[in-house]
Write a protein that holds these residues in place. Structure first.
Motif, PDB file in Angstrom:
ATOM      1  N   LEU A 402       9.768  -9.101   0.072  1.00 22.15           N
ATOM      2  CA  LEU A 402       8.591  -8.338  -0.332  1.00 22.15           C
ATOM      3  C   LEU A 402       7.639  -8.182   0.853  1.00 22.15           C
ATOM      4  CD1 LEU A 402       6.940  -6.979  -2.570  1.00 22.15           C
ATOM      5  CD2 LEU A 402       5.962  -9.225  -3.102  1.00 22.15           C
ATOM      6  N   ARG A 403       7.456  -9.253   1.606  1.00 22.03           N
ATOM      7  CA  ARG A 403       6.612  -9.177   2.815  1.00 22.03           C
ATOM      8  C   ARG A 403       7.178  -8.162   3.808  1.00 22.03           C
ATOM      9  NH1 ARG A 403       6.841 -11.408   7.952  1.00 22.03           N
ATOM     10  NH2 ARG A 403       4.800 -11.604   8.983  1.00 22.03           N
ATOM     11  N   GLU A 404       8.497  -8.168   3.997  1.00 20.41           N
ATOM     12  CA  GLU A 404       9.118  -7.222   4.922  1.00 20.41           C
ATOM     13  C   GLU A 404       8.886  -5.779   4.462  1.00 20.41           C
ATOM     14  OE1 GLU A 404      10.640  -7.606   7.913  1.00 20.41           O
ATOM     15  OE2 GLU A 404       9.787  -9.624   7.730  1.00 20.41           O
ATOM     16  N   LYS A 405       8.926  -5.562   3.153  1.00 17.85           N
ATOM     17  CA  LYS A 405       8.656  -4.222   2.629  1.00 17.85           C
ATOM     18  C   LYS A 405       7.226  -3.797   2.947  1.00 17.85           C
ATOM     19  CE  LYS A 405      11.940  -4.119  -1.246  1.00 17.85           C
ATOM     20  NZ  LYS A 405      12.534  -2.789  -0.972  1.00 17.85           N
ATOM     21  N   PHE A 406       6.275  -4.727   2.822  1.00 15.17           N
ATOM     22  CA  PHE A 406       4.896  -4.407   3.163  1.00 15.17           C
ATOM     23  C   PHE A 406       4.785  -4.006   4.638  1.00 15.17           C
ATOM     24  CE2 PHE A 406       3.241  -7.385  -0.384  1.00 15.17           C
ATOM     25  CZ  PHE A 406       3.301  -6.341  -1.292  1.00 15.17           C
ATOM     26  N   ILE A 407       5.533  -4.685   5.496  1.00 11.36           N
ATOM     27  CA  ILE A 407       5.457  -4.417   6.929  1.00 11.36           C
ATOM     28  C   ILE A 407       6.115  -3.085   7.277  1.00 11.36           C
ATOM     29  CG2 ILE A 407       6.247  -5.205   9.209  1.00 11.36           C
ATOM     30  CD1 ILE A 407       5.914  -8.074   8.181  1.00 11.36           C
ATOM     31  N   THR A 408       7.283  -2.827   6.686  1.00  7.18           N
ATOM     32  CA  THR A 408       8.074  -1.656   7.077  1.00  7.18           C
ATOM     33  C   THR A 408       7.710  -0.382   6.321  1.00  7.18           C
ATOM     34  OG1 THR A 408       9.828  -2.276   5.510  1.00  7.18           O
ATOM     35  CG2 THR A 408      10.020  -3.086   7.778  1.00  7.18           C
ATOM     36  N   GLU A 409       7.174  -0.497   5.107  1.00  6.10           N
ATOM     37  CA  GLU A 409       6.944   0.689   4.285  1.00  6.10           C
ATOM     38  C   GLU A 409       5.490   1.126   4.204  1.00  6.10           C
ATOM     39  OE1 GLU A 409       8.881   0.506   0.497  1.00  6.10           O
ATOM     40  OE2 GLU A 409      10.638  -0.544   1.282  1.00  6.10           O
ATOM     41  N   LEU A 410       4.565   0.250   4.571  1.00  4.46           N
ATOM     42  CA  LEU A 410       3.157   0.636   4.539  1.00  4.46           C
ATOM     43  C   LEU A 410       2.783   1.313   5.854  1.00  4.46           C
ATOM     44  CD1 LEU A 410       1.483  -2.474   2.865  1.00  4.46           C
ATOM     45  CD2 LEU A 410       2.038  -0.281   1.810  1.00  4.46           C
ATOM     46  N   THR A 411       1.987   2.373   5.756  1.00  7.38           N
ATOM     47  CA  THR A 411       1.553   3.108   6.936  1.00  7.38           C
ATOM     48  C   THR A 411       0.042   3.320   6.883  1.00  7.38           C
ATOM     49  OG1 THR A 411       3.666   4.282   6.999  1.00  7.38           O
ATOM     50  CG2 THR A 411       1.866   5.197   8.300  1.00  7.38           C
ATOM     51  N   PRO A 412      -0.687   2.942   7.958  1.00  9.00           N
ATOM     52  CA  PRO A 412      -0.226   2.222   9.143  1.00  9.00           C
ATOM     53  C   PRO A 412       0.249   0.803   8.793  1.00  9.00           C
ATOM     54  CG  PRO A 412      -2.400   3.199   9.501  1.00  9.00           C
ATOM     55  CD  PRO A 412      -2.128   3.277   8.039  1.00  9.00           C
ATOM     56  N   THR A 413       1.075   0.238   9.662  1.00 14.48           N
ATOM     57  CA  THR A 413       1.583  -1.116   9.440  1.00 14.48           C
ATOM     58  C   THR A 413       0.432  -2.114   9.444  1.00 14.48           C
ATOM     59  OG1 THR A 413       3.646  -0.541  10.554  1.00 14.48           O
ATOM     60  CG2 THR A 413       3.145  -2.885  10.317  1.00 14.48           C
ATOM     61  N   PRO A 414       0.387  -3.028   8.467  1.00 14.54           N
ATOM     62  CA  PRO A 414      -0.676  -4.044   8.465  1.00 14.54           C
ATOM     63  C   PRO A 414      -0.692  -4.849   9.765  1.00 14.54           C
ATOM     64  CG  PRO A 414       0.510  -4.047   6.380  1.00 14.54           C
ATOM     65  CD  PRO A 414       1.274  -3.142   7.301  1.00 14.54           C
ATOM     66  N   PHE A 415      -1.875  -5.277  10.175  1.00 11.94           N
ATOM     67  CA  PHE A 415      -1.993  -6.104  11.366  1.00 11.94           C
ATOM     68  C   PHE A 415      -1.361  -7.472  11.147  1.00 11.94           C
ATOM     69  CE2 PHE A 415      -5.824  -3.318  11.623  1.00 11.94           C
ATOM     70  CZ  PHE A 415      -5.436  -2.616  12.755  1.00 11.94           C
ATOM     71  N   CYS A 416      -1.422  -7.939   9.915  1.00 10.94           N
ATOM     72  CA  CYS A 416      -0.871  -9.258   9.605  1.00 10.94           C
ATOM     73  C   CYS A 416      -0.532  -9.297   8.119  1.00 10.94           C
ATOM     74  CB  CYS A 416      -1.892 -10.363   9.939  1.00 10.94           C
ATOM     75  SG  CYS A 416      -1.336 -12.044   9.553  1.00 10.94           S
ATOM     76  N   VAL A 417       0.616  -9.899   7.792  1.00  4.86           N
ATOM     77  CA  VAL A 417       0.973 -10.158   6.398  1.00  4.86           C
ATOM     78  C   VAL A 417       1.295 -11.647   6.314  1.00  4.86           C
ATOM     79  CG1 VAL A 417       2.476  -9.630   4.465  1.00  4.86           C
ATOM     80  CG2 VAL A 417       1.912  -7.835   6.110  1.00  4.86           C
ATOM     81  N   ALA A 418       0.444 -12.397   5.655  1.00  2.00           N
ATOM     82  CA  ALA A 418       0.558 -13.857   5.626  1.00  2.00           C
ATOM     83  C   ALA A 418       0.720 -14.350   4.195  1.00  2.00           C
ATOM     84  CB  ALA A 418      -0.672 -14.499   6.269  1.00  2.00           C
ATOM     85  N   SER A 419       1.078 -15.622   4.082  1.00  2.00           N
ATOM     86  CA  SER A 419       1.291 -16.238   2.767  1.00  2.00           C
ATOM     87  C   SER A 419       0.475 -17.515   2.661  1.00  2.00           C
ATOM     88  CB  SER A 419       2.780 -16.566   2.583  1.00  2.00           C
ATOM     89  OG  SER A 419       2.977 -17.404   1.460  1.00  2.00           O
ATOM     90  N   ASP A 420       0.049 -17.827   1.430  1.00  2.00           N
ATOM     91  CA  ASP A 420      -0.620 -19.110   1.201  1.00  2.00           C
ATOM     92  C   ASP A 420       0.371 -20.188   0.790  1.00  2.00           C
ATOM     93  OD1 ASP A 420       0.041 -18.362  -1.364  1.00  2.00           O
ATOM     94  OD2 ASP A 420      -1.922 -18.833  -2.233  1.00  2.00           O
ATOM     95  N   GLY A 421       1.676 -19.849   0.828  1.00  2.00           N
ATOM     96  CA  GLY A 421       2.705 -20.810   0.453  1.00  2.00           C
ATOM     97  C   GLY A 421       2.880 -20.948  -1.041  1.00  2.00           C
ATOM     98  N   LYS A 422       2.147 -20.160  -1.817  1.00  2.10           N
ATOM     99  CA  LYS A 422       2.227 -20.249  -3.278  1.00  2.10           C
ATOM    100  C   LYS A 422       2.532 -18.872  -3.858  1.00  2.10           C
ATOM    101  CE  LYS A 422      -1.014 -24.128  -3.268  1.00  2.10           C
ATOM    102  NZ  LYS A 422      -2.355 -24.600  -3.678  1.00  2.10           N
ATOM    103  N   GLU A 423       1.488 -18.232  -4.428  1.00  2.00           N
ATOM    104  CA  GLU A 423       1.728 -16.949  -5.083  1.00  2.00           C
ATOM    105  C   GLU A 423       0.949 -15.797  -4.478  1.00  2.00           C
ATOM    106  OE1 GLU A 423      -1.231 -19.287  -6.147  1.00  2.00           O
ATOM    107  OE2 GLU A 423       0.349 -19.591  -7.631  1.00  2.00           O
ATOM    108  N   ASP A 424       0.279 -16.044  -3.348  1.00  2.79           N
ATOM    109  CA  ASP A 424      -0.555 -15.003  -2.751  1.00  2.79           C
ATOM    110  C   ASP A 424       0.002 -14.534  -1.412  1.00  2.79           C
ATOM    111  OD1 ASP A 424      -2.311 -15.175  -4.853  1.00  2.79           O
ATOM    112  OD2 ASP A 424      -3.649 -16.579  -3.845  1.00  2.79           O
TER     113      ASP A 424
END
Length: 763
Positions: A402-424
């Motif tokens: 899901l994170r990879e989809k956010f990086i590859t499919e969102l335009t412009p590409t987000p500067f950072c896609v991070a996780s809280d290790g849980k559900e966020d």
């Protein structure tokens, strides 16, 4: 395509006329074929500048030195015909070893004044031999004592043999002084560069710094290239294939065409051999053809460096190089450890993606660019349930995809896609773009992991990054919006943080704190009871306990503070406050010889999913003097659906212990008949929304009629709530409803007033 690179090198004068302008030589580098061997520049000659106004002296000196080698080096001669031209040539010709200087030229002391100028300009290493045809103009003893020269000869006495002897002495002196100065400069460079190198926290910056310092240490023009092998593991680095997999991380001019390549792509045998020999060397240094260096870290990283023009490196430079290499080795090990610590600090250990520390760092870095930014928080719904069903491995892999989809499919590409290790998942994006619809589109897509198909729903919150905000404030604002969004119905909600939300959140925080305090004291919250009556004869058959709470003299609606209690972990305390007051109510009825009247309380999701909830609740009720005859339980359909197996188990246990169970708000949740027939309940409670428009004429075709029919088929009793009119009551009585509840029969009142108010309905 060939590139022409101009080099400002003086050439010796070949005519009697003075050479006042140096010519331009061109090195031609053909980069049409990357496999062309790299040409090396040699530096193995002594440079002599002859300054004399007589062309015969130039020619005779040049002839005398033709083909001569001194101390294993040939001689290059440079020529000037006046003191002024000589000064130009000195400035234009680096690494001059010797100047043969005429005393008398434009004036009787032109040569002597030029000596002073040369030394004052800082040319201290070059040796100077004064030559004169007229000794009387400059007495030898006076000249030798007052001027910084190394020898003084008359032109007539400088025979070929004597000239070579003088040059040998001068070259040896120049070499020794040059070594001493180079050593001092090299040590200063090592000390100063160590400070710079040890400060570098990025491998690319570190490599550039090391390469720059190595070339400076050489003291001669040179070019270099640095390779990195990030994780060699236990593999044998002596194999050509593995060495060929090393990536170029920085270069200087000559090697720029190999940037972003690997050693295998370069196909430069000279470079390969140098770093290969360095790897095989115990000291990690090779000087056979250029410079090869190898460094390894305890973290498995391998650094390889190649610099050309080191093949004629003298012993003094080699010693300095080893000292400097020791600094590089220590700095590289420290850098590898720092990168490992950074990985532990900034990378989620399970998902192997950036964590909230990395997010905070990125926010702080990008804030300095003054670019408008927003932080989007994507809160995945019911991820715990997915983990129970599919396991951590599958769900974690789905989150990564899901994170990879956010990086590859969102335009412009987000500067950072991070996780809280849980559900966020957190997306740092330009605030000029609206990503909400695109994110929802991605969430609607199915993700397939090992043949298992998953889909996610989420709550999305957006918070703008303002100039005066730190990273934690940004994250906190986004979470604040998320908390408010969580109270809304439906999925894939989008909420933007603003002043209104901030005010609402502050109100929630205040309410939660005040509710916590209220639950610590007796009477902080009150149990109000609403009667339940037999639908056929109107007799009192029970009551429902409803919680009431006032804050600063204002009544707070249950649908406002109950979710806050659940979010703050106060559900059990709220239920316990109700049970204590119900126990007092039951004791009061007993004291007044009134019949037992069962009172229903609502169970929250948080309570029902506690370990061994049913048995723990039963024991607690007994300690309060309550029993299955005096207490009943109501649960909502949504509570059942979160974890059906756990819910069914605990309800079955309560039913076995003798407690009466009802499904509250039936028809408004997500349960199906499949679950309904499995639930160990006694009763269905029809929600008010199905009662509002009910009348005698529409009774048979109403949803209330359908609910009553379902209950009859399942052997359950029916309670209808929210009855406000006699017509509604008559319709339910006609349909065969068992129990009625609503304002028609009484509003909720304080427990202590209930018996007196409803004495007429006592059975």
């Amino acid at each position: 395509m060939s590139h022409f690179i101009a080099t400002n090198n003086s050439v010796q004068a070949s005519s009697k006329a003075p050479a006042t302008n140096p010519t331009m030589d061109f090195d031609i580098i053909d980069d049409t074929d990357q496999n062309t061997p790299i040409t090396k520049r040699k530096n193995s000659s002594w440079k002599i500048l002859i300054i004399d106004d007589e062309d015969e002296i130039h020619q005779s000196t040049k002839f005398a030195l033709k083909g001569i080698k001194i101390l294993d080096k040939t001689i290059d001669t440079y020529h000037a015909y006046s003191a002024a031209e000589g000064l130009e040539k000195i400035r234009a010709t680096p690494n001059l070893a010797l100047i043969l200087l005429d005393v008398v030229m434009e004036s009787a002391d032109a040569g002597l004044r030029l000596v002073e100028t040369i030394r004052n300009l800082g040319y201290t290493e070059v040796r100077i031999i004064l030559r004169t045809g007229q000794p009387g103009y400059a007495p030898e003893l006076t000249v030798m004592s007052e001027y910084d020269i190394n020898d003084y000869r008359t032109k007539s006495e400088l025979t070929r043999t004597r000239l070579i002897s003088c040059l040998t002495t001068a070259f040896r002196s120049y070499q020794q002084i040059h070594i001493i100065n180079s050593s001092r400069h090299g040590l200063e460079l090592i000390i100063n560069s160590a400070k710079d190198i040890f400060k570098r926290r990025n491998i690319d910056m570190f490599a550039r710094g090391v390469l720059t310092q190595l070339i400076a240490l050489r003291g001669e023009p040179a070019d270099g290239i640095v390779f990195l092998l990030s994780d060699s593991g236990d593999q044998d680095l002596s194999t050509e294939n593995l060495l060929g997999s090393m990536e170029v991380i920085t270069t200087t001019r000559k090697f720029e065409k190999f940037a972003n390549s690997s050693l295998a792509d370069m196909q430069q045998d000279e470079v390969y051999q140098a770093i290969h020999r360095a790897y095989l060397s115990k000291q990690g240094i090779d000087l056979e053809h250029g410079l090869g260096l190898h460094f390894s870290s305890s973290e498995g990283k391998q650094l390889f460096i190649y610099v050309d023009e080191f093949s004629d490196c003298d012993s003094q430079h080699a010693t300095l190089l080893k000292v400097f290499a020791g600094n590089i080795a220590i700095a590289f090990e420290n850098l590898a450890l720092i990168e490992r610590l950074d990985e532990l600090a900034y990378i989620d250990p399970i998902l192997k993606i950036p964590n909230t520390n990395a997010l905070s760092q990125q926010i702080e870095t990008l804030t300095e660019t003054n670019q408008p930014l927003s932080l989007i928080t994507v809160h995945i719904n019911q991820i715990e349930h997915a983990i129970v069903v599919f396991g951590h491995t599958i769900v974690n892999q789905a989150l990564i995809e899901l994170r990879e989809k956010f990086i590859t499919e969102l335009t412009p590409t987000p500067f950072c896609v991070a996780s809280d290790g849980k559900e966020d998942l957190f997306l740092l994006v330009p605030s000029s773009q609206d990503y909400s619809q695109a994110i929802n589109t991605i969430l609607d897509q199915k993700i397939c992991i090992d043949g298992i198909t998953l889909s996610f729903s989420a709550i999305i919150s957006i918070a703008d990054v303002e100039d005066d905000m730190d990273s934690q404030t940004v994250v906190r604002n986004s979470i604040s919006a998320l908390i408010l969004a969580a109270t809304q119905s439906g999925t894939n909600n989008v909420v933007k943080f603003d002043a209104k939300i901030n005010s609402a959140l502050n109100k929630r925080i205040l309410m939660q704190s005040s509710l916590r305090e209220a639950l610590e004291f007796k009477g902080g919250v009150q149990a109000y009871l609403q009667p339940k009556v037999n639908c056929a004869n109107g007799k009192l058959v029970g009551a429902e306990a409803l919680c009431r709470w006032e804050l600063n003299g204002n009544a707070i609606a249950p649908d406002e503070f109950v979710p806050i209690a659940e979010a703050g972990g106060l559900s059990s305390k709220l239920t316990d406050a109700m049970l204590i007051q119900i126990a007092s109510f039951a004791e009061s009825r007993k004291a007044h010889n009134l019949p037992i009247l069962p009172v229903a309380v609502n169970l929250s999701m948080n309570e029902l999913h506690l370990p061994n909830f049913a048995d723990a609740m039963h024991n607690h009720l007994l300690s309060l003097g309550l029993s299955p005859k005096t207490i009943e339980f109501e649960i909502t359909e949504n509570v059942m659906m979160l974890d059906p197996d756990k819910t069914i188990y605990e309800l079955s246990r309560l039913r076995k212990l003798g407690y009466y169970l009802a499904i509250d708000d039936f028809g408004t949740g997500y349960s199906s008949l499949n679950y309904l027939h499995r639930l160990p309940v006694n009763c269905l409670k029809i929600d008010k929304i199905f009662i509002n428009q009910l009348d005698i004429n529409s009774a048979k075709s109403s949803l209330a009629a359908t609910s009553i029919s379902i209950a009859e088929k399942l052997g359950l009793t029916v309670i209808a709530e929210g009855i406000e009119t006699q017509e509604q009551h008559d319709a339910l009585k006609f349909l065969g409803c068992n129990v009625c509840q609503g304002y028609l029969f009484g509003k909720p009142i304080a427990a202590e007033n209930f018996n007196r108010t409803h004495s007429i309905r006592q059975t």
